[in-house]
Design an enzyme around this catalytic site. Structure first.
Site, mmCIF file in Angstrom:
data_model
loop_
_atom_site.group_PDB
_atom_site.id
_atom_site.type_symbol
_atom_site.label_atom_id
_atom_site.label_comp_id
_atom_site.label_asym_id
_atom_site.label_seq_id
_atom_site.Cartn_x
_atom_site.Cartn_y
_atom_site.Cartn_z
ATOM 1 N N ASP A 1 111.666 70.326 7.716
ATOM 2 C CA ASP A 1 111.900 69.153 8.560
ATOM 3 C C ASP A 1 110.688 68.225 8.527
ATOM 4 O OD1 ASP A 1 114.306 70.253 9.269
ATOM 5 O OD2 ASP A 1 113.563 71.109 11.151
HETATM 6 N N1 URA Z 1 113.656 75.826 10.453
HETATM 7 C C1 URA Z 1 113.585 74.656 11.101
HETATM 8 O O1 URA Z 1 114.109 74.496 12.191
HETATM 9 N N2 URA Z 1 112.900 73.649 10.512
HETATM 10 C C2 URA Z 1 112.274 73.771 9.320
HETATM 11 O O2 URA Z 1 111.652 72.823 8.843
HETATM 12 C C3 URA Z 1 112.360 75.016 8.663
HETATM 13 C C4 URA Z 1 113.059 76.022 9.249
#
Ligand code: URA
Length: 230
Positions: A102
């Site tokens: 993310d």
């Molecule tokens: N899980 C999440 O919520 N975000 C990420 O970036 C990776 C795993």
């Protein structure tokens, strides 16, 4: 593609020719004689007959990046910098990200042009652990551990997550090992307890650990040994 198919696709070889040149041991893939018609020829393979190169094979490329927060795990984005913007490499269109993070998640990001290799890392069936360091807004209770092992039902995908290992490091800090990479998976898992993830950092993917010498935004090529681990 199978080696016999690769050869018979060339206008100069009939099927019979293919059988004969293979049996005669005249065909080499990546410098080694290959007689097996089922041997897999990839875009990266160099294929020769005698001393003549039939396919040069493009270089396979593998990079490890320390993704900083505030950057998108995409190849292009109209608004924000992308992880590929951080790479000073030619032919970036050919590269893809093995397991996105993310926007505000930091940590290990692997980038390659080898789809088979990246699938081995990311497919849930291969069950390679992805390890995250997590900080949360509220306290992490000891009862979380059992629920992470048991799995969380994700209604959107209609599935229950595979057993995950939660190690509590402090009142608001934990290390989490998961074998899948569902959309916002870690945040949704903590969301079950109404506990917001305030920091998320990926430390490793399978056998590959983020190199501690890499500052956020820095990257390096993987070594041959690292590539072979996956
Ligand atoms: N899980 C999440 O919520 N975000 C990420 O970036 C990776 C795993």
């Amino acid at each position: 593609m199978r080696l016999d198919r690769f050869l018979s696709n060339l206008p100069r070889f009939s099927r019979k020719d293919v059988r004969l040149v293979l049996i005669a041991g005249r065909v080499q893939v990546d410098g080694l004689p290959v007689k097996d018609p089922l041997h897999e020829v990839r875009e990266f393979s160099q294929v020769r007959i005698d001393d003549e190169v039939l396919q040069l094979g493009k270089p396979a490329r593998y990079f490890m990046l320390h993704k900083p927060q505030g950057c998108v795990s995409a190849t292009v984005d109209p608004q924000h910098p992308t992880v590929l913007d951080l790479l000073d490499e030619p032919d970036k269109d050919d590269l893809h990200i093995a397991g996105r993070l993310d926007f505000n998640t930091s940590g290990l990001t692997l980038i390659t042009n080898d789809g088979q290799w990246s699938r081995r890392l990311t497919q849930p069936t291969t069950k390679l652990a992805k390890v995250y360091y997590v900080e949360t807004e509220d306290e992490i209770g000891a009862h979380y551990i059992e629920k992470f092992t048991e799995g969380f039902y994700f209604a959107f995908e209609n599935l229950t997550t595979q057993p995950a290992e939660l190690t509590i490091l402090g009142s608001h800090r934990a290390r989490l090992s998961i074998v899948e990479g569902r959309y916002h998976q870690v945040k949704r898992m903590f969301g079950h307890f109404d506990n917001k993830v305030t920091r998320l950092h990926r430390e490793s993917m399978g056998p590959l650990m983020l190199d501690s010498a890499l500052e956020p935004g820095q990257y390096r090529a993987l070594s041959a040994d690292e590539i072979a681990l996956v």
